[in-house]
Design an enzyme around this catalytic site. Structure first.
Site, PDB file in Angstrom:
ATOM      1  N   ARG A 176       0.829  -1.217   0.000  1.00 18.29           N
ATOM      2  CA  ARG A 176       0.000   0.000   0.000  1.00 18.29           C
ATOM      3  C   ARG A 176       0.864   1.268   0.000  1.00 18.29           C
ATOM      4  NH1 ARG A 176      -2.950  -3.656  -0.843  1.00 18.29           N
ATOM      5  NH2 ARG A 176      -5.071  -3.960  -0.108  1.00 18.29           N
ATOM      6  N   SER A 247     -10.872  -0.874   2.731  1.00 16.41           N
ATOM      7  CA  SER A 247     -10.196  -0.891   4.042  1.00 16.41           C
ATOM      8  C   SER A 247      -9.897   0.541   4.459  1.00 16.41           C
ATOM      9  CB  SER A 247      -8.874  -1.649   3.962  1.00 16.41           C
ATOM     10  OG  SER A 247      -9.080  -2.965   3.512  1.00 16.41           O
ATOM     11  N   GLU A 343      -5.522   4.020   5.567  1.00 18.64           N
ATOM     12  CA  GLU A 343      -5.184   3.742   4.168  1.00 18.64           C
ATOM     13  C   GLU A 343      -5.756   4.836   3.268  1.00 18.64           C
ATOM     14  OE1 GLU A 343      -5.831  -0.262   2.247  1.00 18.64           O
ATOM     15  OE2 GLU A 343      -6.880   0.989   0.791  1.00 18.64           O
TER      16      GLU A 343
HETATM   17  P1  FAD Z   1      -8.955   8.137  -5.911  1.00 19.46           P
HETATM   18  O1  FAD Z   1      -9.641   7.703  -4.667  1.00 19.46           O
HETATM   19  O2  FAD Z   1      -9.671   9.082  -6.799  1.00 19.46           O
HETATM   20  O3  FAD Z   1      -7.543   8.760  -5.538  1.00 19.46           O
HETATM   21  C1  FAD Z   1      -6.656   8.118  -4.656  1.00 19.46           C
HETATM   22  C2  FAD Z   1      -5.343   8.905  -4.655  1.00 19.46           C
HETATM   23  O4  FAD Z   1      -4.723   8.805  -5.925  1.00 19.46           O
HETATM   24  C3  FAD Z   1      -5.542  10.409  -4.417  1.00 19.46           C
HETATM   25  O5  FAD Z   1      -4.438  10.867  -3.689  1.00 19.46           O
HETATM   26  C4  FAD Z   1      -5.527  10.998  -5.823  1.00 19.46           C
HETATM   27  O6  FAD Z   1      -5.092  12.344  -5.868  1.00 19.46           O
HETATM   28  C5  FAD Z   1      -4.525  10.104  -6.500  1.00 19.46           C
HETATM   29  N1  FAD Z   1      -4.725   9.953  -7.946  1.00 19.46           N
HETATM   30  C6  FAD Z   1      -5.779   9.356  -8.553  1.00 19.46           C
HETATM   31  N2  FAD Z   1      -5.585   9.356  -9.904  1.00 19.46           N
HETATM   32  C7  FAD Z   1      -4.424   9.996 -10.115  1.00 19.46           C
HETATM   33  C8  FAD Z   1      -3.682  10.337 -11.310  1.00 19.46           C
HETATM   34  N3  FAD Z   1      -4.110   9.998 -12.535  1.00 19.46           N
HETATM   35  N4  FAD Z   1      -2.524  11.014 -11.154  1.00 19.46           N
HETATM   36  C9  FAD Z   1      -2.075  11.358  -9.928  1.00 19.46           C
HETATM   37  N5  FAD Z   1      -2.711  11.061  -8.776  1.00 19.46           N
HETATM   38  C10 FAD Z   1      -3.876  10.387  -8.886  1.00 19.46           C
HETATM   39  N6  FAD Z   1      -7.525  -1.048  -2.784  1.00 19.46           N
HETATM   40  C11 FAD Z   1      -6.664  -2.091  -2.860  1.00 19.46           C
HETATM   41  O7  FAD Z   1      -5.449  -1.889  -2.985  1.00 19.46           O
HETATM   42  N7  FAD Z   1      -7.104  -3.375  -2.797  1.00 19.46           N
HETATM   43  C12 FAD Z   1      -8.416  -3.685  -2.669  1.00 19.46           C
HETATM   44  O8  FAD Z   1      -8.765  -4.848  -2.614  1.00 19.46           O
HETATM   45  C13 FAD Z   1      -9.344  -2.606  -2.587  1.00 19.46           C
HETATM   46  N8  FAD Z   1     -10.658  -2.855  -2.443  1.00 19.46           N
HETATM   47  C14 FAD Z   1     -11.551  -1.825  -2.356  1.00 19.46           C
HETATM   48  C15 FAD Z   1     -12.909  -2.121  -2.211  1.00 19.46           C
HETATM   49  C16 FAD Z   1     -13.841  -1.098  -2.112  1.00 19.46           C
HETATM   50  C17 FAD Z   1     -15.294  -1.451  -1.951  1.00 19.46           C
HETATM   51  C18 FAD Z   1     -13.407   0.247  -2.191  1.00 19.46           C
HETATM   52  C19 FAD Z   1     -14.410   1.358  -2.126  1.00 19.46           C
HETATM   53  C20 FAD Z   1     -12.062   0.556  -2.319  1.00 19.46           C
HETATM   54  C21 FAD Z   1     -11.112  -0.478  -2.393  1.00 19.46           C
HETATM   55  N9  FAD Z   1      -9.734  -0.237  -2.539  1.00 19.46           N
HETATM   56  C22 FAD Z   1      -8.850  -1.279  -2.656  1.00 19.46           C
HETATM   57  C23 FAD Z   1      -9.227   1.158  -2.562  1.00 19.46           C
HETATM   58  C24 FAD Z   1      -9.293   1.819  -3.962  1.00 19.46           C
HETATM   59  O9  FAD Z   1     -10.171   1.144  -4.808  1.00 19.46           O
HETATM   60  C25 FAD Z   1      -7.923   1.881  -4.620  1.00 19.46           C
HETATM   61  O10 FAD Z   1      -7.009   2.584  -3.811  1.00 19.46           O
HETATM   62  C26 FAD Z   1      -7.966   2.557  -6.006  1.00 19.46           C
HETATM   63  O11 FAD Z   1      -6.723   2.465  -6.644  1.00 19.46           O
HETATM   64  C27 FAD Z   1      -8.371   4.030  -5.919  1.00 19.46           C
HETATM   65  O12 FAD Z   1      -8.614   4.479  -7.230  1.00 19.46           O
HETATM   66  P2  FAD Z   1      -9.403   5.812  -7.513  1.00 19.46           P
HETATM   67  O13 FAD Z   1      -9.324   6.075  -8.976  1.00 19.46           O
HETATM   68  O14 FAD Z   1     -10.746   5.733  -6.929  1.00 19.46           O
HETATM   69  O15 FAD Z   1      -8.492   6.862  -6.727  1.00 19.46           O
HETATM   70  N1  EPU Z   2     -11.100 -10.988   9.695  1.00 22.24           N
HETATM   71  C1  EPU Z   2     -11.744 -10.907  10.912  1.00 22.24           C
HETATM   72  N2  EPU Z   2     -12.879 -10.138  10.984  1.00 22.24           N
HETATM   73  C2  EPU Z   2     -13.373  -9.470   9.905  1.00 22.24           C
HETATM   74  C3  EPU Z   2     -12.723  -9.578   8.669  1.00 22.24           C
HETATM   75  C4  EPU Z   2     -11.565 -10.355   8.584  1.00 22.24           C
HETATM   76  O1  EPU Z   2     -11.310 -11.481  11.897  1.00 22.24           O
HETATM   77  O2  EPU Z   2     -14.384  -8.771  10.069  1.00 22.24           O
HETATM   78  C5  EPU Z   2      -9.875 -11.795   9.614  1.00 22.24           C
HETATM   79  C6  EPU Z   2     -10.149 -13.169   9.030  1.00 22.24           C
HETATM   80  O3  EPU Z   2      -9.416 -14.095   9.763  1.00 22.24           O
HETATM   81  C7  EPU Z   2      -9.579 -13.091   7.625  1.00 22.24           C
HETATM   82  C8  EPU Z   2      -8.464 -12.069   7.763  1.00 22.24           C
HETATM   83  O4  EPU Z   2      -8.928 -11.166   8.777  1.00 22.24           O
HETATM   84  O5  EPU Z   2      -9.117 -14.329   7.202  1.00 22.24           O
HETATM   85  C9  EPU Z   2      -8.149 -11.312   6.500  1.00 22.24           C
HETATM   86  O6  EPU Z   2      -9.345 -10.749   5.975  1.00 22.24           O
HETATM   87  P1  EPU Z   2      -9.456 -10.378   4.427  1.00 22.24           P
HETATM   88  O7  EPU Z   2      -9.080 -11.552   3.587  1.00 22.24           O
HETATM   89  O8  EPU Z   2     -10.771  -9.745   4.197  1.00 22.24           O
HETATM   90  O9  EPU Z   2      -8.294  -9.324   4.226  1.00 22.24           O
HETATM   91  P2  EPU Z   2      -7.949  -7.948   4.936  1.00 22.24           P
HETATM   92  O10 EPU Z   2      -6.569  -8.070   5.478  1.00 22.24           O
HETATM   93  O11 EPU Z   2      -8.988  -7.521   5.884  1.00 22.24           O
HETATM   94  C10 EPU Z   2      -6.817  -7.010   2.797  1.00 22.24           C
HETATM   95  C11 EPU Z   2      -6.793  -5.725   2.041  1.00 22.24           C
HETATM   96  C12 EPU Z   2      -7.998  -5.630   1.120  1.00 22.24           C
HETATM   97  C13 EPU Z   2      -7.952  -6.805   0.142  1.00 22.24           C
HETATM   98  C14 EPU Z   2      -7.973  -8.110   0.949  1.00 22.24           C
HETATM   99  C15 EPU Z   2      -7.826  -9.329   0.063  1.00 22.24           C
HETATM  100  C16 EPU Z   2      -5.590  -4.146   3.399  1.00 22.24           C
HETATM  101  C17 EPU Z   2      -5.660  -2.945   4.272  1.00 22.24           C
HETATM  102  N3  EPU Z   2      -6.751  -4.597   2.942  1.00 22.24           N
HETATM  103  O12 EPU Z   2      -7.943  -6.974   3.671  1.00 22.24           O
HETATM  104  O13 EPU Z   2      -7.906  -4.442   0.375  1.00 22.24           O
HETATM  105  O14 EPU Z   2      -9.048  -6.781  -0.732  1.00 22.24           O
HETATM  106  O15 EPU Z   2      -6.863  -8.110   1.888  1.00 22.24           O
HETATM  107  O16 EPU Z   2      -6.507  -9.408  -0.381  1.00 22.24           O
HETATM  108  O17 EPU Z   2      -4.505  -4.639   3.124  1.00 22.24           O
HETATM  109  C18 EPU Z   2      -8.424  -2.114   0.458  1.00 22.24           C
HETATM  110  O18 EPU Z   2      -7.205  -1.928   0.449  1.00 22.24           O
HETATM  111  O19 EPU Z   2      -9.265  -1.196   0.438  1.00 22.24           O
HETATM  112  C19 EPU Z   2      -8.914  -3.495   0.477  1.00 22.24           C
HETATM  113  C20 EPU Z   2     -10.202  -3.819   0.527  1.00 22.24           C
END
Ligand code: FAD
Ligand code: EPU
Length: 347
Positions: A176, A247, A343
């Site tokens: 991240r 997250s 995050e």
């Molecule tokens: P924004 O939220 O619009 O911007 C994020 C940052 O990037 C800001 O600082 C912005 O200024 C900058 N930025 C955006 N575009 C540009 C550009 N073209 N040039 C310069 N700076 C820029 N993240 C994960 O890593 N793994 C996950 O599994 C994950 N799951 C998610 C699930 C949900 C339901 C949600 C809501 C979010 C999740 N995220 C996850 C977080 C998010 O989706 C990612 O961080 C994604 O890359 C953000 O993209 P965005 O276009 O929405 O960025």
């Molecule tokens: N868990 C709990 N309680 C909960 C949820 C999870 O105890 O309510 C425990 C479970 O044991 C589970 C473990 O946590 O096995 C891990 O949970 P999960 O697989 O959902 O992953 P996470 O660590 O919570 C991270 C990323 C997610 C990404 C998933 C899958 C971060 C901060 N978040 O979540 O990314 O989708 O792994 O790889 O690293 C995001 O960055 O926005 C995001 C959603």
């Protein structure tokens, strides 16, 4: 602060003023920006920067708004990249190098790679947001990070308008994290990203839940994408229905000794080796264990299926979510001696 004509020059389109960002941030906070414009051609931005003194402190690049937290109204210009282009840079029997524009919807791009049989990104299915934001926090899920496939990040320095091309090795990608969250934070517009994808399957299904989901299924790229989507839909709220930014906190990385001590107190604690005698602790597990899961005050809450996701059930204000986040942070520090780091990007 901004000269309207100069701003029009940036984009060549109609610019909106006092524009609500409700549909442009996944928490759906009804905050406003003084100016809002979409940006299709990076050349307009480049020329505008070169031709005048540009107050980049008041410029914010907003992708899909799925990782930002607007604390209040924004008093500058929000630029939102649009447009989707894919160019083939290099191709042979083993791999293909693609250049993708910032405004491309990330999951639409992933779906396209799966359709074409270009392997690697399927584990990153259904992550919201745009391609241009993917390198910022090195998006990751289910055992894969986008850094595993990025070769080059391209764009424009906002202070000079000069182009840059940063090879992946210099992006300092980490969990991240990247150079774009440090020295280059708020200083660049990422216009394109190049990725090298394999034409031969190189599937990664080592993530426990993914492996479980795929049991008894023939492992194909599409099957992995389907399984990832299924897992995500089961536990992550759809931001179009319930406001959230995924997250809210990162999983903290601590010394193995600190983990060993926590494990002696909480034998059930979830953690994963993070190299160099470090352990990544599950923040969701700690928040869940501290009984915050499904907690709700007004319209601010902790998601009932994933304790790491803070949600806006409708009318929560940024301060409501932030106040909840602070309470959780203090409680986790008190109970586990660990300081959670956000995050989401605060604006
Ligand atoms: P924004 O939220 O619009 O911007 C994020 C940052 O990037 C800001 O600082 C912005 O200024 C900058 N930025 C955006 N575009 C540009 C550009 N073209 N040039 C310069 N700076 C820029 N993240 C994960 O890593 N793994 C996950 O599994 C994950 N799951 C998610 C699930 C949900 C339901 C949600 C809501 C979010 C999740 N995220 C996850 C977080 C998010 O989706 C990612 O961080 C994604 O890359 C953000 O993209 P965005 O276009 O929405 O960025
Ligand atoms: N868990 C709990 N309680 C909960 C949820 C999870 O105890 O309510 C425990 C479970 O044991 C589970 C473990 O946590 O096995 C891990 O949970 P999960 O697989 O959902 O992953 P996470 O660590 O919570 C991270 C990323 C997610 C990404 C998933 C899958 C971060 C901060 N978040 O979540 O990314 O989708 O792994 O790889 O690293 C995001 O960055 O926005 C995001 C959603």
């Amino acid at each position: 602060m901004y000269n309207l004509l100069l701003l029009l020059k940036i984009t060549n389109y109609f610019m909106q003023t006092d524009f609500s960002l409700k549909d442009y941030n996944s928490f759906h906070f009804n905050v406003k920006t003084r100016y809002f414009e979409t940006l299709k051609d990076p050349a307009y931005l480049k020329n505008a920067i070169i031709n005048r003194e540009f107050d980049t402190d008041n410029l914010f690049i907003l992708g899909g708004g799925s990782n930002v937290f607007f604390r209040d109204n924004f008093h500058g210009l929000v630029l939102h990249p649009v447009g989707k282009e894919i160019e083939v840079i290099e191709e042979n029997e083993a791999y293909i190098v693609l250049e993708v524009s910032a405004g491309y919807d990330w999951d639409e791009f992933v779906a396209w790679t799966v359709e074409k049989g270009y392997c690697g990104l399927e584990n990153l299915s259904l992550i919201p947001g745009q391609v241009g934001a993917a390198p910022i926090q090195n998006i990751g899920a289910y055992g894969v990070e986008v850094k595993d496939y990025i070769t080059v990040v391209k764009g424009i320095y906002l202070d000079t308008g000069a182009d840059f091309e940063i090879p992946a090795e210099a992006c300092r990608f980490d969990y991240r994290d990247s150079i774009f969250k440090h020295e280059l934070r708020g200083k660049v517009f990422i216009s394109h990203m190049q990725l090298r994808l394999n034409k031969q399957p190189d599937f990664n299904i080592s993530y426990g839940q993914l492996e479980e989901q795929l049991k008894g299924t023939e492992i194909t790229q599409q099957a992995i994408r389907d399984a990832v989507i299924e897992i995500r839909e089961q536990k992550l709220p759809d931001p179009d229905v319930i406001g959230n930014a995924g997250s809210f906190f990162k999983n903290p990385i601590v010394q193995k000794a600190q983990y060993d001590f926590l494990k002696s107190q909480y034998p059930e604690i979830k953690a994963y080796p993070a190299g160099n005698d470090m352990m990544k602790i599950s923040a969701a597990w700690m928040i869940d264990n501290a009984r915050w899961k499904a907690y709700r005050v007004g319209d601010a809450g902790v998601h009932p299926k994933q304790a790491l996701v803070l949600v806006n059930y409708g009318m929560a204000k940024p301060r409501d979510i932030m106040s909840l986040a602070e309470q959780i942070r203090k409680d986790i520090l008190f109970k586990f001696g660990i300081e959670l780091e956000m995050e989401v990007r605060l604006v």
